[in-house]
Design an enzyme around this catalytic site. Structure first.
Site, PDB file in Angstrom:
ATOM      1  N   ASP A  91     -21.867   1.139   1.471  1.00  0.00           N
ATOM      2  CA  ASP A  91     -20.546   1.601   1.104  1.00  0.00           C
ATOM      3  C   ASP A  91     -20.147   0.701  -0.096  1.00  0.00           C
ATOM      4  O   ASP A  91     -19.669   1.453  -1.281  1.00  0.00           O
ATOM      5  CB  ASP A  91     -19.387   1.207   2.046  1.00  0.00           C
ATOM      6  CG  ASP A  91     -19.801   2.266   3.148  1.00  0.00           C
ATOM      7  OD1 ASP A  91     -20.909   3.102   3.109  1.00  0.00           O
ATOM      8  OD2 ASP A  91     -19.194   2.100   4.355  1.00  0.00           O
TER       9      ASP A  91
ATOM     10  N   SER B 122       0.809  -1.246  -0.050  1.00  0.00           N
ATOM     11  CA  SER B 122       0.006   0.077  -0.006  1.00  0.00           C
ATOM     12  C   SER B 122       0.909   1.110  -0.094  1.00  0.00           C
ATOM     13  O   SER B 122       1.613   1.282   0.865  1.00  0.00           O
ATOM     14  CB  SER B 122      -0.936   0.092   1.191  1.00  0.00           C
ATOM     15  OG  SER B 122      -1.324   1.382   1.521  1.00  0.00           O
TER      16      SER B 122
ATOM     17  N   SER C 215     -15.323   6.091   3.082  1.00  0.00           N
ATOM     18  CA  SER C 215     -15.425   4.836   2.608  1.00  0.00           C
ATOM     19  C   SER C 215     -14.176   4.387   1.942  1.00  0.00           C
ATOM     20  O   SER C 215     -14.368   3.675   0.863  1.00  0.00           O
ATOM     21  CB  SER C 215     -16.808   4.300   2.017  1.00  0.00           C
ATOM     22  OG  SER C 215     -17.027   2.948   2.221  1.00  0.00           O
ATOM     23  N   SER C 216     -12.845   4.692   2.362  1.00  0.00           N
ATOM     24  CA  SER C 216     -11.754   4.069   1.590  1.00  0.00           C
ATOM     25  C   SER C 216     -11.713   2.524   1.624  1.00  0.00           C
ATOM     26  O   SER C 216     -11.247   1.851   0.788  1.00  0.00           O
ATOM     27  CB  SER C 216     -10.562   4.629   2.484  1.00  0.00           C
ATOM     28  OG  SER C 216     -10.268   3.994   3.669  1.00  0.00           O
ATOM     29  N   SER C 217     -12.498   1.851   2.748  1.00  0.00           N
ATOM     30  CA  SER C 217     -12.525   0.293   2.787  1.00  0.00           C
ATOM     31  C   SER C 217     -13.264  -0.215   1.856  1.00  0.00           C
ATOM     32  O   SER C 217     -12.809  -0.881   1.103  1.00  0.00           O
ATOM     33  CB  SER C 217     -12.959   0.012   4.128  1.00  0.00           C
ATOM     34  OG  SER C 217     -14.135   0.458   4.608  1.00  0.00           O
TER      35      SER C 217
END
Ligand code: ADP
Ligand code: MG
Length: 361
Positions: free
Chosen positions: A165, A64, A119-121
């Site tokens: 999401d 990442s 909501s990066s997840s």
């Protein structure tokens, strides 16, 4: 530098495929998705990109860029926690439905703020699943991708999330609102109210109580539905019915019932003014009935609501910190954001503008 060249530099070879998914902001319908209710999110310009290739050995290699974090492991090894659980969760849910996923080289990069309620997840899950669909030629549609992403987050990242999401990351775009019935998954893309745009400001307040507060609200809603004799609070439309419930279940249920009604009302409200009024009412309800606001969020919302050319504003996401969303007159989001932010930070808080994307994230 593009994520393609980043992948090349890290893995010394070009990626076989690349896929992206956006973050999202929810305009109306807060704490309704786990009550089988209605939501109204839109995609934001920031997105997550996953570049993928086959691993040259028997191990997965994930990196990442935002976290500057590597993970190397075989498919049989115990999985480390953190971002890997979201990515590996996507692989595991595909394996559970019969697909074989070989060891991978995977590179993640994102402009979605992490942990700010945008909501990066889900963006990570949907980008990963889209990348795997392309790499492995899987026959998956966008709704299946959303459902698999949700299962990855629930089963492997340990977050009891609803479906909003992932549906937004998979099906929404930045020009529309995505009306979604979270029970049937019926959905419709609607135009944004005319002459209006979206402003999102991070309150700078960490969502420290968010998980415990969220779980508590979820169980309060389940208990309220049980006492009312319905499968979920979505099945009630008359808020007066809550007088039969004890405190605080009466107020929790009233929020959910009114909030669902507000989303349905918004489908009919073509004007930005009417839509904004529903957002203001949503904030008051989240503040007093659902009790998920905090003084900093109330302050930010109050500053937004009293600013000219702001149609409406409210906290967005689970609450207890995180961001506020406002509907403002077109072309004014950046200047309104900067003015409001300057008054907000004057009172000792630290915030930042998340949407429009000013390229600072
Ligand atoms: P959000 O509101 O942003 O979805 P969450 O707590 O639900 O906040 O998800 C954030 C988590 O998702 C991060 O802690 C990390 O594990 C994972 N994640 C999201 N984006 C990235 C990224 N670009 N790189 C690595 N992990 C990410
Ligand atoms: Mg999330």
């Amino acid at each position: 530098m593009t994520s393609q060249t980043d992948f090349q530099q890290i893995f010394n070879t070009a990626p076989q495929t690349q896929a992206s998914a956006p973050g999202r902001v929810n305009l109306l319908g807060e704490h309704t998705d786990y009550n089988d209710g209605f939501v109204l999110p839109t995609a934001i310009p920031q997105h997550t990109t996953v570049s993928l290739g086959f691993s040259p050995d028997d191990r997965h290699h994930f990196y990442s860029a935002e976290l500057e974090e590597w993970a190397h492991f075989t498919n049989h090894e115990l999985v480390p926690e953190g971002f890997v659980s979201y990515v590996l969760g996507c692989i595991r849910v595909l394996e559970k439905i019969g697909h074989t996923v070989p060891p991978l080289n995977l590179f993640v990069t994102s402009s979605v703020p992490i942990g700010s309620g945008l909501s990066s997840s889900a963006a990570l899950e949907v980008a990963t699943l889209r990348g795997l669909r392309s790499l492995l030629h899987l026959d998956l549609d966008d709704v299946q991708i959303a459902k698999l992403g949700q299962q990855a987050e629930i089963q492997y990242a340990g977050v009891q999330c609803g479906i909003m999401d992932q549906m937004a990351a998979s099906l929404a775009d930045t020009d529309h609102l995505l009306f979604l019935d979270t029970r049937s998954l019926d959905r419709k893309l609607l135009p944004l109210p005319s002459q209006a745009e979206i402003l999102v400001i991070d309150s700078g307040i960490p969502r420290s109580l968010a998980t415990s507060g969220y779980n508590q609200r979820r169980s309060e809603c389940e208990e309220a539905a049980r006492l009312l004799g319905v499968p979920a609070l979505r099945d009630v439309t008359d808020p007066n019915i809550v007088k039969n419930l004890p405190e605080p279940l009466n107020r929790r249920a009233r929020h959910v019932i009114n909030e669902n009604n507000r989303v349905l009302q918004a489908l009919k409200s073509t004007s930005a003014e009417a839509f904004g009024a529903l957002m203001n009412a949503s904030h008051a309800s989240l503040q007093h009935d659902y009790e998920v606001s905090v003084p900093g969020l109330d302050r930010l919302v109050e500053l937004l609501q009293k600013t000219p050319h702001v149609f409406g504003a409210r906290l967005t996401g689970a609450g207890f910190g995180g961001a506020c969303v406002a509907l403002v007159a077109a072309e004014r989001a950046e200047s309104i954001g900067q003015n409001v932010l300057s008054s907000y930070t004057h009172t000792g808080y630290k915030g930042r503008i998340l949407v429009p994307d000013l390229g600072m994230v």
